[in-house]
Design a protein around this motif. Structure first.
Motif, PDB file in Angstrom:
ATOM      1  N   MET A 274      23.185  -7.667  -7.877  1.00 49.98           N
ATOM      2  CA  MET A 274      23.441  -8.571  -6.767  1.00 49.98           C
ATOM      3  C   MET A 274      24.557  -9.546  -7.118  1.00 49.98           C
ATOM      4  O   MET A 274      25.424  -9.843  -6.285  1.00 49.98           O
ATOM      5  CB  MET A 274      22.155  -9.327  -6.410  1.00 49.98           C
ATOM      6  N   ALA A 275      24.572 -10.045  -8.349  1.00 48.15           N
ATOM      7  CA  ALA A 275      25.631 -10.952  -8.770  1.00 48.15           C
ATOM      8  C   ALA A 275      26.981 -10.235  -8.787  1.00 48.15           C
ATOM      9  O   ALA A 275      27.999 -10.794  -8.381  1.00 48.15           O
ATOM     10  CB  ALA A 275      25.315 -11.520 -10.152  1.00 48.15           C
ATOM     11  N   GLY A 276      26.980  -8.988  -9.242  1.00 45.25           N
ATOM     12  CA  GLY A 276      28.224  -8.225  -9.256  1.00 45.25           C
ATOM     13  C   GLY A 276      28.742  -7.946  -7.855  1.00 45.25           C
ATOM     14  O   GLY A 276      29.948  -8.005  -7.587  1.00 45.25           O
ATOM     15  N   ILE A 277      27.832  -7.633  -6.947  1.00 41.83           N
ATOM     16  CA  ILE A 277      28.224  -7.362  -5.559  1.00 41.83           C
ATOM     17  C   ILE A 277      28.800  -8.615  -4.912  1.00 41.83           C
ATOM     18  O   ILE A 277      29.824  -8.575  -4.221  1.00 41.83           O
ATOM     19  CB  ILE A 277      27.018  -6.837  -4.761  1.00 41.83           C
ATOM     20  N   GLU A 278      28.136  -9.753  -5.133  1.00 40.89           N
ATOM     21  CA  GLU A 278      28.622 -11.006  -4.549  1.00 40.89           C
ATOM     22  C   GLU A 278      29.987 -11.388  -5.096  1.00 40.89           C
ATOM     23  O   GLU A 278      30.815 -11.964  -4.381  1.00 40.89           O
ATOM     24  CB  GLU A 278      27.611 -12.127  -4.825  1.00 40.89           C
ATOM     25  N   ALA A 279      30.241 -11.067  -6.375  1.00 42.52           N
ATOM     26  CA  ALA A 279      31.523 -11.428  -6.986  1.00 42.52           C
ATOM     27  C   ALA A 279      32.628 -10.420  -6.686  1.00 42.52           C
ATOM     28  O   ALA A 279      33.811 -10.722  -6.909  1.00 42.52           O
ATOM     29  CB  ALA A 279      31.344 -11.548  -8.499  1.00 42.52           C
ATOM     30  N   SER A 280      32.284  -9.256  -6.195  1.00 42.70           N
ATOM     31  CA  SER A 280      33.295  -8.223  -5.939  1.00 42.70           C
ATOM     32  C   SER A 280      34.189  -8.622  -4.762  1.00 42.70           C
ATOM     33  O   SER A 280      33.793  -9.414  -3.903  1.00 42.70           O
ATOM     34  CB  SER A 280      32.625  -6.882  -5.657  1.00 42.70           C
ATOM     35  N   ARG A 281      35.380  -8.039  -4.710  1.00 43.11           N
ATOM     36  CA  ARG A 281      36.359  -8.392  -3.686  1.00 43.11           C
ATOM     37  C   ARG A 281      36.614  -7.265  -2.703  1.00 43.11           C
ATOM     38  O   ARG A 281      37.380  -7.428  -1.762  1.00 43.11           O
ATOM     39  CB  ARG A 281      37.681  -8.770  -4.362  1.00 43.11           C
ATOM     40  N   GLY A 282      36.001  -6.140  -2.936  1.00 44.90           N
ATOM     41  CA  GLY A 282      36.293  -4.973  -2.121  1.00 44.90           C
ATOM     42  C   GLY A 282      35.610  -4.985  -0.773  1.00 44.90           C
ATOM     43  O   GLY A 282      34.536  -5.572  -0.609  1.00 44.90           O
ATOM     44  N   GLU A 283      36.225  -4.303   0.180  1.00 47.26           N
ATOM     45  CA  GLU A 283      35.568  -4.077   1.464  1.00 47.26           C
ATOM     46  C   GLU A 283      34.359  -3.185   1.262  1.00 47.26           C
ATOM     47  O   GLU A 283      33.323  -3.367   1.900  1.00 47.26           O
ATOM     48  CB  GLU A 283      36.547  -3.427   2.435  1.00 47.26           C
ATOM     49  N   TYR A 284      34.507  -2.225   0.344  1.00 50.67           N
ATOM     50  CA  TYR A 284      33.414  -1.328   0.002  1.00 50.67           C
ATOM     51  C   TYR A 284      33.031  -1.557  -1.451  1.00 50.67           C
ATOM     52  O   TYR A 284      33.866  -1.917  -2.291  1.00 50.67           O
ATOM     53  CB  TYR A 284      33.824   0.129   0.179  1.00 50.67           C
ATOM     54  N   VAL A 285      31.762  -1.331  -1.760  1.00 49.09           N
ATOM     55  CA  VAL A 285      31.265  -1.462  -3.131  1.00 49.09           C
ATOM     56  C   VAL A 285      30.530  -0.187  -3.500  1.00 49.09           C
ATOM     57  O   VAL A 285      29.730   0.326  -2.710  1.00 49.09           O
ATOM     58  CB  VAL A 285      30.318  -2.677  -3.278  1.00 49.09           C
TER      59      VAL A 285
ATOM     60  N   GLU B  80      24.338  -9.089   4.356  1.00 44.32           N
ATOM     61  CA  GLU B  80      23.536  -9.531   5.494  1.00 44.32           C
ATOM     62  C   GLU B  80      22.039  -9.295   5.274  1.00 44.32           C
ATOM     63  O   GLU B  80      21.206  -9.948   5.906  1.00 44.32           O
ATOM     64  CB  GLU B  80      23.960  -8.792   6.775  1.00 44.32           C
ATOM     65  N   LEU B  81      21.709  -8.362   4.395  1.00 45.22           N
ATOM     66  CA  LEU B  81      20.310  -7.986   4.220  1.00 45.22           C
ATOM     67  C   LEU B  81      19.495  -9.042   3.483  1.00 45.22           C
ATOM     68  O   LEU B  81      18.272  -9.078   3.599  1.00 45.22           O
ATOM     69  CB  LEU B  81      20.212  -6.653   3.469  1.00 45.22           C
ATOM     70  N   GLY B  82      20.146  -9.871   2.677  1.00 44.26           N
ATOM     71  CA  GLY B  82      19.408 -10.884   1.930  1.00 44.26           C
ATOM     72  C   GLY B  82      18.469 -10.285   0.905  1.00 44.26           C
ATOM     73  O   GLY B  82      17.288 -10.666   0.837  1.00 44.26           O
ATOM     74  N   LEU B  83      18.948  -9.349   0.099  1.00 45.84           N
ATOM     75  CA  LEU B  83      18.103  -8.690  -0.897  1.00 45.84           C
ATOM     76  C   LEU B  83      17.585  -9.716  -1.911  1.00 45.84           C
ATOM     77  O   LEU B  83      18.313 -10.602  -2.341  1.00 45.84           O
ATOM     78  CB  LEU B  83      18.892  -7.589  -1.609  1.00 45.84           C
ATOM     79  N   ARG B  84      16.322  -9.538  -2.336  1.00 42.00           N
ATOM     80  CA  ARG B  84      15.668 -10.567  -3.142  1.00 42.00           C
ATOM     81  C   ARG B  84      15.159 -10.087  -4.486  1.00 42.00           C
ATOM     82  O   ARG B  84      15.005 -10.880  -5.406  1.00 42.00           O
ATOM     83  CB  ARG B  84      14.487 -11.159  -2.365  1.00 42.00           C
ATOM     84  N   THR B  85      14.810  -8.824  -4.619  1.00 40.79           N
ATOM     85  CA  THR B  85      14.166  -8.380  -5.855  1.00 40.79           C
ATOM     86  C   THR B  85      15.169  -8.370  -7.000  1.00 40.79           C
ATOM     87  O   THR B  85      16.362  -8.127  -6.813  1.00 40.79           O
ATOM     88  CB  THR B  85      13.563  -6.983  -5.684  1.00 40.79           C
ATOM     89  N   SER B  86      14.668  -8.603  -8.203  1.00 44.02           N
ATOM     90  CA  SER B  86      15.549  -8.699  -9.370  1.00 44.02           C
ATOM     91  C   SER B  86      15.386  -7.543 -10.338  1.00 44.02           C
ATOM     92  O   SER B  86      16.187  -7.384 -11.258  1.00 44.02           O
ATOM     93  CB  SER B  86      15.280 -10.013 -10.117  1.00 44.02           C
ATOM     94  N   GLY B  87      14.352  -6.716 -10.155  1.00 41.32           N
ATOM     95  CA  GLY B  87      14.090  -5.631 -11.087  1.00 41.32           C
ATOM     96  C   GLY B  87      14.576  -4.288 -10.596  1.00 41.32           C
ATOM     97  O   GLY B  87      15.449  -4.184  -9.726  1.00 41.32           O
ATOM     98  N   MET B  88      13.967  -3.224 -11.144  1.00 38.64           N
ATOM     99  CA  MET B  88      14.374  -1.870 -10.792  1.00 38.64           C
ATOM    100  C   MET B  88      14.063  -1.535  -9.332  1.00 38.64           C
ATOM    101  O   MET B  88      14.682  -0.640  -8.758  1.00 38.64           O
ATOM    102  CB  MET B  88      13.663  -0.861 -11.710  1.00 38.64           C
ATOM    103  N   GLU B  89      13.120  -2.250  -8.715  1.00 39.22           N
ATOM    104  CA  GLU B  89      12.788  -1.976  -7.321  1.00 39.22           C
ATOM    105  C   GLU B  89      13.898  -2.406  -6.362  1.00 39.22           C
ATOM    106  O   GLU B  89      13.812  -2.174  -5.154  1.00 39.22           O
ATOM    107  CB  GLU B  89      11.475  -2.651  -6.945  1.00 39.22           C
TER     108      GLU B  89
END
Length: 400
Positions: free
Chosen positions: A88-99, A182-191
């Motif tokens: 999630m941290a990597g996705i938030e820091a990414s700059r691409g339109e697609y990840v 937009e989804l607001g993902l919350r889990t921090s583990g493998m799930e």
């Protein structure tokens, strides 16, 4: 005479827009990280797109960060531990339109990103890799994962959420960055992998699949994944997001069986025979218990579903659901529940009256327990209806 002139500074070139970010979660992946980054960079170059590689580091102590920076990848330090937290941290820091996300263990085909990018450009919000269609090399996936864990959890995902995905837990997938956030993902583990697909489905994302290959990971140490622990976390998440399957359907089955059995034994002879098996007052008590437990379970499922929708964790209930529970206002629930409780009390009064007619002496349990059992069921059901109606009214505050 002197003249002065001003030289206008040329405006800095605007940074090139990034189309594709490849995010790799990392925790001590020095053995394989370089290979993964080079494969991703090579594929980006071959596709001719503006891209980047982002390494979301979860506290590596083996020099993984220096390896990534030396190869031109961006490193995001993620203090919160966990596969999902790093991603999630990597996705938030990414700059691409697609990840595109993938593990940094050299098991995924990072040299072949074209199918994922094509799917996103074609209008998909989430493109899942399918290892069963693309090919799983010998030794790449443990036996239990290949023939039990992945097939069962994928089947449950399709059953519970109608997700058109054959490989629910493929770690290589791509998505539109703005849509995912937009989804607001919350889990921090493998799930986290399950949460992404479930929430995407509930949000009506367009989900497609592309074949991808899986090879044995290149590390000499054991993987971070723990078969039973992480499998249970995935299953627990699927059940938590589907109160129908976790509570409602089992409870409804208990209710129906209990009601049929109780009515069957409440009238007629003292003992009813089915073959050589006799069903009497003890069986009636068991059926009554099933009905009461089922009633409580159905009430819990209804409340959980309504509250989850109120918090926007699940989409709004269906129109049929709304029609039923709009009619079941707090006032109606109190009235109906109160009437059931009064009927239950009346049943107890009738039982006491019958006892008094016999001089309040010793009673034949088999003959005398039918009416009290019915009274107990009516009282508990009525009280449960009052509680459910009241709690539902709390989840709907502000909607009227």
């Amino acid at each position: 005479m002197t003249t002065s002139s001003t030289v206008e500074a040329e405006p800095e070139a605007a940074p090139q827009a990034v189309e594709l970010s490849v995010v790799l979660p990392c925790l001590n992946e020095a053995e394989t990280l370089e290979t993964c980054i080079r494969k991703a960079q090579q594929s980006i170059a071959e596709l001719g797109v503006a891209g980047e590689v982002v390494v979301a580091d979860n506290g590596s102590t083996d020099g993984s960060q220096e390896i990534a920076r030396g190869l031109g990848a961006r490193v995001v330090d993620v203090p919160r531990r966990g596969y999902g937290a790093a991603l999630m941290a990597g996705i938030e820091a990414s700059r691409g339109e697609y990840v595109l996300m993938a593990d940094a263990d050299d098991s995924y085909a990072l040299e072949n990103l074209g199918g994922f990018l094509e799917g996103l450009r074609g209008g998909s919000d989430l493109v899942m890799g399918n290892r069963f269609k693309g090919g799983i090399e010998p030794g790449a996936m443990p036996f239990l994962h290949k023939y039990l864990g992945n097939p069962v959890l994928s089947m449950l995902g399709r059953l519970f959420f109608r997700i058109p995905v054959g490989d629910f837990h493929c770690g290589m997938r791509a998505f539109r960055r703005d849509r995912l956030l937009e989804l607001g993902l919350r889990t921090s583990g493998m799930e986290f992998a399950s949460e992404m697909v479930v929430r995407a489905s509930l949000a009506h994302f367009r989900i497609t699949e592309v074949p991808t290959t899986l090879r044995p990971d290149g590390r000499t140490r054991a993987p971070h994944l723990r078969t039973w622990r992480d499998g249970w976390r995935h299953l627990r998440f699927l059940l938590a997001f589907s109160p129908r399957w976790l509570v409602y359907y089992p409870s409804l089955a208990l209710q129906i069986i209990g009601l049929i059995g109780m009515v069957w034994l409440a009238v007629g002879p003292v003992t009813r025979m089915v073959g050589d098996v006799g069903f009497g007052i003890h069986s009636m008590l068991a059926f009554a218990t099933m009905f009461v437990v089922g009633t409580q379970g159905v009430g819990l499922a209804v409340i959980a579903r309504s509250y989850a929708a109120h918090l926007k964790l699940l989409p709004p209930p269906s129109e049929k659901f709304e029609r039923i529970f709009t009619r079941l206002s707090l006032e109606k629930g109190l009235v109906i529940g109160g009437l059931l409780m009064l009927l239950g009390i009346a049943a107890f009064i009738a039982a006491v009256t019958s006892w008094g007619a016999s001089g309040f002496g010793a009673l034949d349990v088999v003959q005398s327990m039918r009416i009290p059992i019915v009274g107990m069921v009516l009282c508990v059901t009525g009280f449960q209806l009052v509680i459910v109606s009241f709690t539902l009214s709390l989840t709907r505050i502000g909607e009227d």
